[in-house]
Design a protein around this motif. Structure first.
Motif, PDB file in Angstrom:
ATOM      1  N   ALA A  88       0.826  -1.220   0.000  1.00 34.30           N
ATOM      2  CA  ALA A  88       0.000   0.000   0.000  1.00 34.30           C
ATOM      3  C   ALA A  88       0.854   1.262   0.000  1.00 34.30           C
ATOM      4  CB  ALA A  88      -0.939  -0.002   1.202  1.00 34.30           C
ATOM      5  N   THR A  93      -2.448   4.807  -5.936  1.00 37.67           N
ATOM      6  CA  THR A  93      -3.866   4.530  -6.150  1.00 37.67           C
ATOM      7  C   THR A  93      -4.272   5.079  -7.506  1.00 37.67           C
ATOM      8  OG1 THR A  93      -4.479   6.543  -4.999  1.00 37.67           O
ATOM      9  CG2 THR A  93      -4.433   4.515  -3.697  1.00 37.67           C
ATOM     10  N   TYR A  95      -5.124   1.246  -6.787  1.00 33.94           N
ATOM     11  CA  TYR A  95      -4.283   0.059  -6.743  1.00 33.94           C
ATOM     12  C   TYR A  95      -4.626  -0.885  -7.890  1.00 33.94           C
ATOM     13  CZ  TYR A  95      -3.304   1.556  -1.966  1.00 33.94           C
ATOM     14  OH  TYR A  95      -2.928   2.272  -0.861  1.00 33.94           O
TER      15      TYR A  95
END
Length: 121
Positions: A88, A93, A95
């Motif tokens: 992460a 993003t 993702y």
């Protein structure tokens, strides 16, 4: 067959293959630039595997933002949280879609990551 030719190094695979606008990247282990295997925590191993993936992508003119799908192999389910934390932090993003598989690996590591990237060029 001639015996004076050296045996092919490594397994029979391509590091990358293109199919139209898609780039398929073979599984990246947490191998260090010096050639050894990162033996740190799952977070450190994941960071190294993603760094290796990024290097392969950059060699093709792409980056992690171009990845649309990954498959991650980890050796034990309890490593998921640490792998997810590093993943992460490093992937932008939105993702990529992902499958995560718990399995043994053929190398002395706890994580391996393969990817499919989209090349808009």
């Amino acid at each position: 067959m001639s015996t004076d030719q050296p045996a092919p190094a490594g397994p029979p695979l391509s590091k990358t293959r293109r199919a139209g606008p898609l780039l398929f990247v073979s599984g990246q282990l947490p191998r260090t630039p010096e050639g050894g295997m990162c033996q740190g925590t799952i977070e450190e191993q994941t960071e190294q595997a993603i760094a290796n993936l990024r290097a392969v992508l950059q060699g093709e003119g792409l980056d992690l933002a171009d990845v649309v799908k990954t498959t991650v192999w980890i050796t034990r389910a309890e490593l998921s949280a640490g792998m997810n934390a590093a993943y992460a932090r490093l992937f932008p993003t939105p993702y990529p879609t992902r499958s995560t598989v718990v399995s043994g690996l053929v190398a002395p590591a706890d994580v391996e990551i393969e990817a499919i990237a989209f090349d808009p060029r």
